[in-house]
Design a protein around this motif. Sequence first.
Motif, PDB file in Angstrom:
ATOM      1  N   HIS A  14       0.834  -1.201   0.000  1.00 35.82           N
ATOM      2  CA  HIS A  14       0.000   0.000   0.000  1.00 35.82           C
ATOM      3  C   HIS A  14       0.869   1.252   0.000  1.00 35.82           C
ATOM      4  O   HIS A  14       0.577   2.236  -0.696  1.00 35.82           O
ATOM      5  CB  HIS A  14      -0.928  -0.009   1.218  1.00 35.82           C
ATOM      6  CG  HIS A  14      -1.869   1.159   1.258  1.00 35.82           C
ATOM      7  ND1 HIS A  14      -1.670   2.260   2.074  1.00 35.82           N
ATOM      8  CD2 HIS A  14      -3.011   1.411   0.571  1.00 35.82           C
ATOM      9  CE1 HIS A  14      -2.634   3.127   1.895  1.00 35.82           C
ATOM     10  NE2 HIS A  14      -3.472   2.638   0.996  1.00 35.82           N
ATOM     11  N   TYR A  15       1.957   1.198   0.760  1.00 33.83           N
ATOM     12  CA  TYR A  15       2.872   2.339   0.827  1.00 33.83           C
ATOM     13  C   TYR A  15       3.566   2.557  -0.521  1.00 33.83           C
ATOM     14  O   TYR A  15       3.740   3.692  -0.970  1.00 33.83           O
ATOM     15  CB  TYR A  15       3.906   2.110   1.925  1.00 33.83           C
ATOM     16  CG  TYR A  15       4.708   3.335   2.298  1.00 33.83           C
ATOM     17  CD1 TYR A  15       4.081   4.519   2.661  1.00 33.83           C
ATOM     18  CD2 TYR A  15       6.102   3.301   2.283  1.00 33.83           C
ATOM     19  CE1 TYR A  15       4.810   5.631   3.011  1.00 33.83           C
ATOM     20  CE2 TYR A  15       6.841   4.416   2.633  1.00 33.83           C
ATOM     21  CZ  TYR A  15       6.191   5.585   2.992  1.00 33.83           C
ATOM     22  OH  TYR A  15       6.925   6.696   3.332  1.00 33.83           O
ATOM     23  N   LEU A  16       3.927   1.463  -1.175  1.00 35.22           N
ATOM     24  CA  LEU A  16       4.531   1.568  -2.507  1.00 35.22           C
ATOM     25  C   LEU A  16       3.531   2.123  -3.519  1.00 35.22           C
ATOM     26  O   LEU A  16       3.892   2.923  -4.390  1.00 35.22           O
ATOM     27  CB  LEU A  16       5.028   0.196  -2.978  1.00 35.22           C
ATOM     28  CG  LEU A  16       6.259  -0.387  -2.280  1.00 35.22           C
ATOM     29  CD1 LEU A  16       6.623  -1.728  -2.899  1.00 35.22           C
ATOM     30  CD2 LEU A  16       7.440   0.562  -2.350  1.00 35.22           C
ATOM     31  N   LEU A  17       2.288   1.695  -3.415  1.00 41.79           N
ATOM     32  CA  LEU A  17       1.256   2.190  -4.336  1.00 41.79           C
ATOM     33  C   LEU A  17       1.019   3.689  -4.151  1.00 41.79           C
ATOM     34  O   LEU A  17       0.745   4.403  -5.119  1.00 41.79           O
ATOM     35  CB  LEU A  17      -0.052   1.411  -4.131  1.00 41.79           C
ATOM     36  CG  LEU A  17      -0.048  -0.046  -4.610  1.00 41.79           C
ATOM     37  CD1 LEU A  17      -1.340  -0.746  -4.214  1.00 41.79           C
ATOM     38  CD2 LEU A  17       0.152  -0.108  -6.116  1.00 41.79           C
ATOM     39  N   GLN A  18       1.124   4.160  -2.916  1.00 39.64           N
ATOM     40  CA  GLN A  18       1.024   5.601  -2.673  1.00 39.64           C
ATOM     41  C   GLN A  18       2.156   6.329  -3.404  1.00 39.64           C
ATOM     42  O   GLN A  18       1.941   7.385  -4.011  1.00 39.64           O
ATOM     43  CB  GLN A  18       1.091   5.889  -1.176  1.00 39.64           C
ATOM     44  CG  GLN A  18      -0.158   5.471  -0.403  1.00 39.64           C
ATOM     45  CD  GLN A  18      -0.025   5.749   1.085  1.00 39.64           C
ATOM     46  OE1 GLN A  18       1.063   5.690   1.661  1.00 39.64           O
ATOM     47  NE2 GLN A  18      -1.146   6.050   1.726  1.00 39.64           N
ATOM     48  N   TRP A  21       1.498   6.352  -7.122  1.00 39.75           N
ATOM     49  CA  TRP A  21       0.514   7.375  -7.479  1.00 39.75           C
ATOM     50  C   TRP A  21       1.189   8.735  -7.655  1.00 39.75           C
ATOM     51  O   TRP A  21       0.909   9.464  -8.611  1.00 39.75           O
ATOM     52  CB  TRP A  21      -0.573   7.453  -6.418  1.00 39.75           C
ATOM     53  CG  TRP A  21      -1.380   8.713  -6.487  1.00 39.75           C
ATOM     54  CD1 TRP A  21      -1.430   9.716  -5.574  1.00 39.75           C
ATOM     55  CD2 TRP A  21      -2.262   9.121  -7.549  1.00 39.75           C
ATOM     56  NE1 TRP A  21      -2.272  10.734  -5.984  1.00 39.75           N
ATOM     57  CE2 TRP A  21      -2.792  10.386  -7.192  1.00 39.75           C
ATOM     58  CE3 TRP A  21      -2.649   8.543  -8.755  1.00 39.75           C
ATOM     59  CZ2 TRP A  21      -3.690  11.088  -8.011  1.00 39.75           C
ATOM     60  CZ3 TRP A  21      -3.529   9.235  -9.580  1.00 39.75           C
ATOM     61  CH2 TRP A  21      -4.034  10.476  -9.193  1.00 39.75           C
ATOM     62  N   ILE A  22       2.111   9.078  -6.752  1.00 31.26           N
ATOM     63  CA  ILE A  22       2.846  10.340  -6.870  1.00 31.26           C
ATOM     64  C   ILE A  22       3.692  10.339  -8.137  1.00 31.26           C
ATOM     65  O   ILE A  22       3.732  11.337  -8.874  1.00 31.26           O
ATOM     66  CB  ILE A  22       3.744  10.577  -5.631  1.00 31.26           C
ATOM     67  CG1 ILE A  22       2.896  10.750  -4.372  1.00 31.26           C
ATOM     68  CG2 ILE A  22       4.639  11.792  -5.841  1.00 31.26           C
ATOM     69  CD1 ILE A  22       2.005  11.985  -4.386  1.00 31.26           C
ATOM     70  N   LYS A 159      10.665   7.435 -15.802  1.00 28.89           N
ATOM     71  CA  LYS A 159      11.755   6.811 -15.044  1.00 28.89           C
ATOM     72  C   LYS A 159      12.630   7.851 -14.348  1.00 28.89           C
ATOM     73  O   LYS A 159      13.158   7.599 -13.256  1.00 28.89           O
ATOM     74  CB  LYS A 159      12.597   5.931 -15.975  1.00 28.89           C
ATOM     75  CG  LYS A 159      11.834   4.714 -16.495  1.00 28.89           C
ATOM     76  CD  LYS A 159      12.692   3.825 -17.360  1.00 28.89           C
ATOM     77  CE  LYS A 159      13.001   4.454 -18.693  1.00 28.89           C
ATOM     78  NZ  LYS A 159      13.698   3.519 -19.611  1.00 28.89           N
ATOM     79  N   ASP A 160      12.768   9.014 -14.965  1.00 24.23           N
ATOM     80  CA  ASP A 160      13.629  10.055 -14.391  1.00 24.23           C
ATOM     81  C   ASP A 160      13.030  10.709 -13.147  1.00 24.23           C
ATOM     82  O   ASP A 160      13.753  11.399 -12.421  1.00 24.23           O
ATOM     83  CB  ASP A 160      13.914  11.138 -15.437  1.00 24.23           C
ATOM     84  CG  ASP A 160      14.917  10.674 -16.483  1.00 24.23           C
ATOM     85  OD1 ASP A 160      15.586   9.650 -16.244  1.00 24.23           O
ATOM     86  OD2 ASP A 160      15.021  11.322 -17.545  1.00 24.23           O
ATOM     87  N   THR A 161      11.747  10.487 -12.899  1.00 27.36           N
ATOM     88  CA  THR A 161      11.166  11.059 -11.676  1.00 27.36           C
ATOM     89  C   THR A 161      11.851  10.488 -10.438  1.00 27.36           C
ATOM     90  O   THR A 161      11.834  11.124  -9.373  1.00 27.36           O
ATOM     91  CB  THR A 161       9.657  10.761 -11.582  1.00 27.36           C
ATOM     92  OG1 THR A 161       9.433   9.340 -11.660  1.00 27.36           O
ATOM     93  CG2 THR A 161       8.877  11.456 -12.693  1.00 27.36           C
ATOM     94  N   SER A 162      12.467   9.320 -10.578  1.00 25.40           N
ATOM     95  CA  SER A 162      13.159   8.710  -9.436  1.00 25.40           C
ATOM     96  C   SER A 162      14.325   9.579  -8.959  1.00 25.40           C
ATOM     97  O   SER A 162      14.753   9.470  -7.805  1.00 25.40           O
ATOM     98  CB  SER A 162      13.664   7.312  -9.797  1.00 25.40           C
ATOM     99  OG  SER A 162      14.581   7.359 -10.874  1.00 25.40           O
ATOM    100  N   LEU A 163      14.845  10.452  -9.830  1.00 30.46           N
ATOM    101  CA  LEU A 163      15.939  11.344  -9.429  1.00 30.46           C
ATOM    102  C   LEU A 163      15.500  12.305  -8.341  1.00 30.46           C
ATOM    103  O   LEU A 163      16.316  12.776  -7.541  1.00 30.46           O
ATOM    104  CB  LEU A 163      16.443  12.138 -10.645  1.00 30.46           C
ATOM    105  CG  LEU A 163      17.163  11.352 -11.741  1.00 30.46           C
ATOM    106  CD1 LEU A 163      17.453  12.261 -12.931  1.00 30.46           C
ATOM    107  CD2 LEU A 163      18.449  10.753 -11.212  1.00 30.46           C
ATOM    108  N   PRO A 170       7.994  12.151  -2.370  1.00 30.56           N
ATOM    109  CA  PRO A 170       7.467  10.871  -1.857  1.00 30.56           C
ATOM    110  C   PRO A 170       6.961   9.949  -2.969  1.00 30.56           C
ATOM    111  O   PRO A 170       5.816   9.524  -2.977  1.00 30.56           O
ATOM    112  CB  PRO A 170       6.333  11.315  -0.932  1.00 30.56           C
ATOM    113  CG  PRO A 170       5.840  12.589  -1.546  1.00 30.56           C
ATOM    114  CD  PRO A 170       7.081  13.271  -2.092  1.00 30.56           C
ATOM    115  N   ASP A 171       7.849   9.664  -3.922  1.00 25.65           N
ATOM    116  CA  ASP A 171       7.464   8.835  -5.064  1.00 25.65           C
ATOM    117  C   ASP A 171       7.733   7.362  -4.781  1.00 25.65           C
ATOM    118  O   ASP A 171       8.031   6.979  -3.647  1.00 25.65           O
ATOM    119  CB  ASP A 171       8.209   9.290  -6.322  1.00 25.65           C
ATOM    120  CG  ASP A 171       9.708   8.989  -6.236  1.00 25.65           C
ATOM    121  OD1 ASP A 171      10.225   8.904  -5.107  1.00 25.65           O
ATOM    122  OD2 ASP A 171      10.353   8.841  -7.290  1.00 25.65           O
TER     123      ASP A 171
END
Length: 217
Positions: A14-18, A21-22, A159-163, A170-171
């Motif tokens: 659930h935390y990963l899904l949150q 979503w971001i 994929k670059d949002t991970s930066l 909070p992605d």
Amino acid sequence: MKDFLDAYSWINIHYLLQGLWITVAVSVVSIIGSYILGSILGIIRYVNIKVVSPVIGLFIDIIRNLPLLLIIFFTYFGLPNLGFRPSSVWATIFAMTIFESTMIAEIVRSGIVAVDPGQMEGARANGLTYGQALYHIILPQAMKKMIPALVSQFISLIKDTSLATIIVLPDLMHNAQIVYGQNSTYILPMFLMIAIMYFIVCYALSVLSRSLERRMG
């Protein structure tokens, strides 16, 4: 094996899904913003407006050759010095939009250039203004040529949002780090789940693009 399965408890998923979503929300807003801005910049650069087009071209060249992480740092840590204090979400959206719009501008310009010049000449000969010919004749043909490159760029954007984890966005990546930070045995299962979630989102975009290509073709 027990620790591996424990990592996939409902609380963790659930935390990963949150976080997912971001990631998706930031990506969608950035994609829309960068597509609109990038299309405008690309068209301006193509039509070669005196003074304006060279300035736009310089801006595009500068931004494209900067690391995205540097732009993220600037929006989050630099803008407050100029009186703007964006949240990590809006700082990421702003940085991604500016950076990706310069990439898209070149895709748009290249797509327009790839259209046979005779199309513009024929449209003008039939009484269309330059703007009408560009909008009704050139851009629809250029769009077909642009779709694969645009989709590839949008997938890179997702994929670059991970930066932005570096500025505590909070992605998906950030939330996964929180989970395995509490239990080091969760590192492998978390990375596996992250890979699956990114793949689903990016593959869905690829499928959508192929469907769009078939319809436009």
